[in-house]
Design a protein around this motif. Structure first.
Motif, PDB file in Angstrom:
ATOM      1  N   MET A  70       0.824  -1.210   0.000  1.00 57.99           N
ATOM      2  CA  MET A  70       0.000   0.000   0.000  1.00 57.99           C
ATOM      3  C   MET A  70       0.855   1.256   0.000  1.00 57.99           C
ATOM      4  O   MET A  70       1.983   1.268   0.496  1.00 57.99           O
ATOM      5  N   GLY A  71       0.294   2.311  -0.586  1.00 57.44           N
ATOM      6  CA  GLY A  71       0.914   3.623  -0.566  1.00 57.44           C
ATOM      7  C   GLY A  71       0.190   4.535   0.407  1.00 57.44           C
ATOM      8  O   GLY A  71      -0.948   4.271   0.803  1.00 57.44           O
ATOM      9  N   CYS A  72       0.852   5.635   0.777  1.00 56.09           N
ATOM     10  CA  CYS A  72       0.313   6.540   1.797  1.00 56.09           C
ATOM     11  C   CYS A  72       0.324   7.986   1.309  1.00 56.09           C
ATOM     12  O   CYS A  72       1.342   8.476   0.804  1.00 56.09           O
ATOM     13  N   TYR A  73      -0.795   8.648   1.492  1.00 56.60           N
ATOM     14  CA  TYR A  73      -0.947  10.070   1.174  1.00 56.60           C
ATOM     15  C   TYR A  73      -0.472  10.903   2.363  1.00 56.60           C
ATOM     16  O   TYR A  73      -0.819  10.615   3.509  1.00 56.60           O
ATOM     17  N   ARG A  74       0.340  11.939   2.068  1.00 57.67           N
ATOM     18  CA  ARG A  74       0.889  12.769   3.149  1.00 57.67           C
ATOM     19  C   ARG A  74       1.375  11.880   4.293  1.00 57.67           C
ATOM     20  O   ARG A  74       0.861  11.909   5.400  1.00 57.67           O
ATOM     21  N   ALA A  75       2.415  11.136   3.996  1.00 63.09           N
ATOM     22  CA  ALA A  75       2.815  10.003   4.835  1.00 63.09           C
ATOM     23  C   ALA A  75       3.492  10.390   6.143  1.00 63.09           C
ATOM     24  O   ALA A  75       3.547   9.561   7.053  1.00 63.09           O
ATOM     25  N   TYR A  76       4.003  11.610   6.248  1.00 65.05           N
ATOM     26  CA  TYR A  76       4.879  11.908   7.380  1.00 65.05           C
ATOM     27  C   TYR A  76       4.352  13.040   8.262  1.00 65.05           C
ATOM     28  O   TYR A  76       3.787  14.018   7.770  1.00 65.05           O
ATOM     29  N   GLN A  77       4.574  12.888   9.546  1.00 64.00           N
ATOM     30  CA  GLN A  77       4.343  13.942  10.526  1.00 64.00           C
ATOM     31  C   GLN A  77       5.605  14.089  11.364  1.00 64.00           C
ATOM     32  O   GLN A  77       6.034  13.136  12.016  1.00 64.00           O
ATOM     33  N   ASP A  78       6.186  15.291  11.305  1.00 63.49           N
ATOM     34  CA  ASP A  78       7.441  15.547  12.023  1.00 63.49           C
ATOM     35  C   ASP A  78       8.511  14.520  11.655  1.00 63.49           C
ATOM     36  O   ASP A  78       9.296  14.073  12.505  1.00 63.49           O
ATOM     37  N   GLY A  79       8.524  14.132  10.367  1.00 57.63           N
ATOM     38  CA  GLY A  79       9.529  13.206   9.871  1.00 57.63           C
ATOM     39  C   GLY A  79       9.249  11.749  10.118  1.00 57.63           C
ATOM     40  O   GLY A  79      10.019  10.886   9.692  1.00 57.63           O
ATOM     41  N   ALA A  80       8.164  11.431  10.817  1.00 59.97           N
ATOM     42  CA  ALA A  80       7.837  10.039  11.137  1.00 59.97           C
ATOM     43  C   ALA A  80       6.739   9.526  10.215  1.00 59.97           C
ATOM     44  O   ALA A  80       5.784  10.240   9.896  1.00 59.97           O
ATOM     45  N   GLY A  81       6.867   8.261   9.803  1.00 60.06           N
ATOM     46  CA  GLY A  81       5.873   7.637   8.933  1.00 60.06           C
ATOM     47  C   GLY A  81       6.556   6.840   7.852  1.00 60.06           C
ATOM     48  O   GLY A  81       7.781   6.690   7.834  1.00 60.06           O
ATOM     49  N   CYS A  82       5.777   6.301   6.908  1.00 58.09           N
ATOM     50  CA  CYS A  82       6.370   5.612   5.764  1.00 58.09           C
ATOM     51  C   CYS A  82       5.461   5.776   4.553  1.00 58.09           C
ATOM     52  O   CYS A  82       4.238   5.827   4.670  1.00 58.09           O
ATOM     53  N   GLY A  83       6.094   5.885   3.386  1.00 55.12           N
ATOM     54  CA  GLY A  83       5.357   6.132   2.152  1.00 55.12           C
ATOM     55  C   GLY A  83       4.801   4.887   1.511  1.00 55.12           C
ATOM     56  O   GLY A  83       3.772   4.938   0.830  1.00 55.12           O
ATOM     57  N   LEU A  84       5.477   3.742   1.705  1.00 56.43           N
ATOM     58  CA  LEU A  84       5.054   2.469   1.132  1.00 56.43           C
ATOM     59  C   LEU A  84       5.233   1.386   2.184  1.00 56.43           C
ATOM     60  O   LEU A  84       6.173   1.435   2.977  1.00 56.43           O
ATOM     61  N   VAL A  85       4.344   0.387   2.158  1.00 56.62           N
ATOM     62  CA  VAL A  85       4.453  -0.701   3.128  1.00 56.62           C
ATOM     63  C   VAL A  85       3.836  -1.963   2.541  1.00 56.62           C
ATOM     64  O   VAL A  85       2.868  -1.895   1.783  1.00 56.62           O
ATOM     65  N   GLU A  86       4.426  -3.115   2.854  1.00 57.20           N
ATOM     66  CA  GLU A  86       3.820  -4.412   2.546  1.00 57.20           C
ATOM     67  C   GLU A  86       3.484  -5.095   3.861  1.00 57.20           C
ATOM     68  O   GLU A  86       4.330  -5.182   4.757  1.00 57.20           O
TER      69      GLU A  86
END
Length: 310
Positions: free
Chosen positions: A255-271
């Motif tokens: 899956m992909g993620c829209y506006r994936a990060y907050q304060d540098g934390a998060g991920c854009g793609l994940v399985e």
């Protein structure tokens, strides 16, 4: 007093750097991908379509607007919908097919699909129409979905033609997914939980998977929930805004993620697995902040064998 060159004392310098890194004095570079993807990855960032290798390095890219849908075609070309157009480009960046909706207010077209008969399906968000185009870009089929409001930004996100000839359409703002027959009858629908109805796919076993930003839910033929994954199920990844998805043959979901990060934390793609475990994830907060569509490819960068469940 003569200075001492760092290069004449390389072993000592290397040892000092190792000590600093081990003590937290310097930080080793964080890998873009944690885990092991099975092959290359076709995705899209803020203003480009790109192919990543299993380490997250860019192998190929194509300038585009904010792309919602992307496909690797069997001829090696890439088909994508970036709101303004649906475009097919060669690996050498030559445009060989393009459709631009006349109505652009709110986003002209966010969805596309190359059909088995060579036609191209287009989900026209602004008009709420699902179209089929021939190789010359001429409209040969039109389905007007309802309700829709001309120029509305959230009339439609992903639209797909099913093996039974019907059309599965995400009415994003209404948080509804509907299955339409070619003559416009609604034969299946569900009201989804979460933010918006972004993408939906019909699985080989007849269930329907839907992403809705904070979760992905699987529904049976009667609209009952049979499985669900929420962003909070992997708190260590700080997931948010699940959008595009690819169901693999082993039933893992990429899956992909829209506006994936907050304060540098998060991920854009994940399985993830069906047991809600992460196989790998891609994070690049200083790069593309939004990566909605994704398709897993082979190690050689080709479409995976069998039907592409996206």
């Amino acid at each position: 007093m003569r200075g001492t060159s760092l290069f004449t004392n390389a072993p000592a310098v290397i040892g000092l750097l190792a000590l600093l890194i081990g003590a937290g004095g310097l930080r080793a570079e964080t890998p873009l991908i944690v885990g092991s993807p099975s092959g290359r990855i076709l995705a899209a960032g803020d203003n480009r379509v790109l192919i990543l290798d299993p380490a997250g390095q860019v192998l190929w890219q194509q300038p585009a607007q904010l792309t919602h849908d992307v496909w690797m075609l069997t001829n090696g070309n890439v088909l994508f919908a970036d709101g303004a157009t649906v475009t097919e480009v060669t690996p050498e960046h030559k445009t060989v097919f393009q459709y631009k909706p006349a109505e652009q207010k709110g986003g002209g077209a966010f969805s596309c699909q190359r059909l088995a008969n060579g036609r191209t399906l287009v989900g026209e968000n602004s008009t709420g129409r699902v179209l089929e185009l021939d190789a010359a870009g001429q409209i040969v089929f039109t389905l007007q979905t309802t309700p829709s409001k001309l120029g509305e930004h959230h009339n439609m996100r992903m639209a797909r033609k099913l093996d039974n000839g019907n059309y599965l359409v995400c009415h994003s703002g209404l948080r509804q997914v509907k299955e339409y027959t070619p003559d416009g009858r609604v034969v299946w629908e569900v009201q989804v939980a979460g933010g918006v109805a972004f993408s939906a796919l019909r699985t080989p076993k007849g269930t329907t998977l839907v992403t809705s930003l904070d979760q992905v839910t699987e529904y049976d033929a009667k609209g009952g929930k049979v499985w669900e994954f929420a962003c909070r199920d992997l708190p260590e990844l700080k997931l948010q805004n699940l959008t595009g998805m690819h169901l693999l043959a082993n039933e893992n979901l990429v899956m992909g993620c829209y506006r994936a990060y907050q304060d540098g934390a998060g991920c854009g793609l994940v399985e993830i697995t069906r047991e809600k475990k992460a196989v790998w994830h891609y994070s690049n907060p200083t790069g593309d902040s939004t990566m909605m569509p994704v398709e897993m490819l082979s190690k050689e960068g080709k479409p995976l064998p069998g039907p592409c469940q996206r």
